[in-house]
Design a protein around this motif. Sequence first.
Motif, PDB file in Angstrom:
ATOM      1  N   THR A   7       0.828  -1.205   0.000  1.00 15.05           N
ATOM      2  CA  THR A   7       0.000   0.000   0.000  1.00 15.05           C
ATOM      3  C   THR A   7       0.861   1.254   0.000  1.00 15.05           C
ATOM      4  N   LEU A   8       1.879   1.282   0.852  1.00 14.31           N
ATOM      5  CA  LEU A   8       2.742   2.462   0.923  1.00 14.31           C
ATOM      6  C   LEU A   8       3.524   2.642  -0.376  1.00 14.31           C
ATOM      7  N   ARG A   9       4.006   1.529  -0.958  1.00 14.16           N
ATOM      8  CA  ARG A   9       4.747   1.615  -2.218  1.00 14.16           C
ATOM      9  C   ARG A   9       3.845   2.206  -3.309  1.00 14.16           C
ATOM     10  N   ARG A  10       2.606   1.715  -3.391  1.00 14.60           N
ATOM     11  CA  ARG A  10       1.659   2.197  -4.394  1.00 14.60           C
ATOM     12  C   ARG A  10       1.334   3.680  -4.166  1.00 14.60           C
ATOM     13  N   ASP A  11       1.165   4.076  -2.929  1.00 14.97           N
ATOM     14  CA  ASP A  11       0.823   5.463  -2.625  1.00 14.97           C
ATOM     15  C   ASP A  11       1.985   6.409  -2.917  1.00 14.97           C
ATOM     16  N   ILE A  12       3.198   5.923  -2.685  1.00 18.24           N
ATOM     17  CA  ILE A  12       4.385   6.756  -2.985  1.00 18.24           C
ATOM     18  C   ILE A  12       4.520   6.921  -4.494  1.00 18.24           C
ATOM     19  N   GLU A  13       4.415   5.805  -5.228  1.00 21.07           N
ATOM     20  CA  GLU A  13       4.610   5.852  -6.683  1.00 21.07           C
ATOM     21  C   GLU A  13       3.489   6.595  -7.399  1.00 21.07           C
ATOM     22  N   SER A  14       2.295   6.625  -6.810  1.00 21.84           N
ATOM     23  CA  SER A  14       1.165   7.334  -7.444  1.00 21.84           C
ATOM     24  C   SER A  14       1.089   8.794  -7.033  1.00 21.84           C
ATOM     25  N   GLY A  15       1.903   9.194  -6.051  1.00 17.45           N
ATOM     26  CA  GLY A  15       1.927  10.592  -5.641  1.00 17.45           C
ATOM     27  C   GLY A  15       1.049  10.929  -4.461  1.00 17.45           C
ATOM     28  N   VAL A  16       0.402   9.934  -3.855  1.00 16.20           N
ATOM     29  CA  VAL A  16      -0.364  10.212  -2.635  1.00 16.20           C
ATOM     30  C   VAL A  16       0.563  10.817  -1.579  1.00 16.20           C
ATOM     31  N   TYR A  17       1.758  10.236  -1.487  1.00 14.34           N
ATOM     32  CA  TYR A  17       2.808  10.822  -0.651  1.00 14.34           C
ATOM     33  C   TYR A  17       3.846  11.423  -1.613  1.00 14.34           C
ATOM     34  N   ALA A  18       3.929  12.718  -1.692  1.00 16.09           N
ATOM     35  CA  ALA A  18       4.810  13.395  -2.643  1.00 16.09           C
ATOM     36  C   ALA A  18       6.252  13.377  -2.147  1.00 16.09           C
ATOM     37  N   PRO A  19       7.230  13.474  -3.083  1.00 21.44           N
ATOM     38  CA  PRO A  19       8.634  13.571  -2.664  1.00 21.44           C
ATOM     39  C   PRO A  19       8.833  14.723  -1.690  1.00 21.44           C
ATOM     40  N   GLY A  20       9.528  14.457  -0.621  1.00 23.16           N
ATOM     41  CA  GLY A  20       9.778  15.473   0.400  1.00 23.16           C
ATOM     42  C   GLY A  20       8.802  15.413   1.559  1.00 23.16           C
ATOM     43  N   SER A  21       7.683  14.710   1.382  1.00 20.41           N
ATOM     44  CA  SER A  21       6.711  14.597   2.464  1.00 20.41           C
ATOM     45  C   SER A  21       7.081  13.430   3.378  1.00 20.41           C
ATOM     46  N   PHE A  22       6.415  13.340   4.504  1.00 26.80           N
ATOM     47  CA  PHE A  22       6.693  12.273   5.468  1.00 26.80           C
ATOM     48  C   PHE A  22       5.510  11.320   5.565  1.00 26.80           C
ATOM     49  N   LEU A  23       5.801  10.040   5.758  1.00 24.66           N
ATOM     50  CA  LEU A  23       4.771   9.053   6.004  1.00 24.66           C
ATOM     51  C   LEU A  23       4.211   9.250   7.420  1.00 24.66           C
ATOM     52  N   PRO A  24       3.048   8.670   7.696  1.00 23.08           N
ATOM     53  CA  PRO A  24       2.558   8.696   9.074  1.00 23.08           C
ATOM     54  C   PRO A  24       3.594   8.094  10.022  1.00 23.08           C
ATOM     55  N   SER A  25       3.503   8.428  11.276  1.00 21.48           N
ATOM     56  CA  SER A  25       4.459   7.905  12.262  1.00 21.48           C
ATOM     57  C   SER A  25       4.365   6.390  12.342  1.00 21.48           C
ATOM     58  N   GLU A  26       5.390   5.772  12.885  1.00 22.59           N
ATOM     59  CA  GLU A  26       5.393   4.325  13.010  1.00 22.59           C
ATOM     60  C   GLU A  26       4.239   3.852  13.892  1.00 22.59           C
TER      61      GLU A  26
END
Length: 446
Positions: A7-26
Motif C-alpha cells: 500500500t505504501l509503495r503504491r501510494d508513494i509511486e502514485s503521488g499520494v505521498y509526494a517527494p519530500g513529504s513524510f509518512l505517518p508515524s510508526e
Amino acid sequence: MNEMIDTLRRDIESGVYAPGSFLPSEERLAELFDVSYKSVAKGLDQLAAEGLLVKIRRVGSKVVKKETVHFGFHDTLYRDVDLAALLDLFHKEHPHIEIRPIAISQNYTHDTIDDLLVSGRFDVMMINQIYYQHARERKRLNVLEPMRLSDDTYPFLREELLVDGVSYARPLVFSPVILAYNPEHFREAGLPEPDSGWTWERLLEAAAQLSKPNGRYGFASSFLSGNNRWPTIWMQYASDSMLSPGWQPEAEELAAGLAYCCGLMKAEGVVPSFLSMLAMQSLFAEGKLSMLMTTYFLLNGLGDKVAYDIAPLPHITKPRTMLLWIGLSIHRKTAVPEAARTFVEFMTSREAQSIVRRNTLSIPGSAVADGASEPQVYKPARYNLYREIIPSYRSQRQYGLRYETTEAMRELLQLLYSGLIEEQELRVRVAELLGKQDTERTASGS
C-alpha cells in the motif's frame, strides 16, 4: 506487513505521498495496518532499500523521488572498467537513483558525434579523446556541464581536459598505445625481448624471425581501422615544435609517416592489414602472433589466455606514443542534474577507481587510486610500464589534425596501401588536406 508495504509503495509511486513529504508515524502505521512496531520498522526498511524513502532518526520516514539517469556508453566499458560491478555498488549506495545504460555504436562519424552531443538523449555520456576533440572543434562543449577536476587528476589528463581553464568531463581511465609480446616465442627463437631501445627496424627484423609459414605471424597493428595507431607513427616523425603554441603539422612529415606505416604493414611476418583489430587480438591470444600494437584497455580481453608481457612502442627518432582516455560528461539540459552529478562523482571517486584498479588492467584517472593497490586479475610482469613512459605521451590535441582531416588521412593510407596512389600523389593530397584544414580553422576562428 506485506499489505502495508504494498500500500505504501503504491501510494508513494502514485503521488499520494509526494517527494519530500513524510509518512505517518510508526505508531500510526502500526495502528492503521494492525501490525507490530517491529513489523512496521521492517517494512519501512524494505521501502528504504528500494530507494522510496529515507528514515531520519527522531524525525520520521521521508519520501524521496526515484530518479532515472540515462547513461550513454560504449559497451566495451563493461570490460574496461568492470561497469557491471560499479553499477551494482552504485545502486546499493543510491537506491533512489536508477542508472539506465544505453549502448552507443562505436561506428561513429562527425555527424553521429554531433547528434550524440546535442540530442540530449543522455543525462551522462561516456566521452573519449575523439568526442572531446570533435566537441572543441565544432564548439559543442557548451552543451556539456562544466566539471571540477579533482586534485589527484594526472597533470597530462588535466591539460587535455581544460579548455580556457574549464573542464567539461571527468577522466575515468586512460592508456598509452603499447606493444604486447609473447616471451615464449622470443625464447624459442633465441631473441632478446623488446625494450625501450627498440626501433621499428629492429621490430621488423624480429617479426621476420618469429613468423612461421602457415602457423604464426610476427607482428600486427590495426593501422587501417582506427585513428590511434597510424598517428603514433607520424608523431614519432614530427618535430619537437608540436608542443609549442600555434604549431602546424608539416605535409612532408605527415606524408612520410603514412608511407612508413604502409611499409610496416607490407613487411615480412606482418599480419595482413585487412584483418580487424579484434581478429588480430584473437590471433595473439591463440599464440599465433608474437607482437601486437595494443592498449591497456584491450589487454582486458586477453585474461590469462596467453602468457604475455608488454614493452614501449619502438621509435623512429624519438620515443612517442598516443595517449587515449575515457571520461564522463553531463549534458547541460539534463532533467536530473543532481542524480547525474552523484553518478559521475561516484564513478570518479577513490572507491570506484580502486575497483577499476583491482578488477581490470585499465589505468584509473585518479593518481591516488592508481597507487592504492595492484590488479587482482592476471597482469603482465611489466604492467607498471605506463608510469615509466609518461614523458612519451602525445595526444589528439597536440598533433594538430582536426577530426575530419584525421579521417581523410586514414583514407589516404588505405589508398596507398592498396596501391591506388603513389607516394608522390600522397604528398600532394596531404598538402591539399592541410591547406583545407587551415582555411576552415581560420574561417571558424579555432
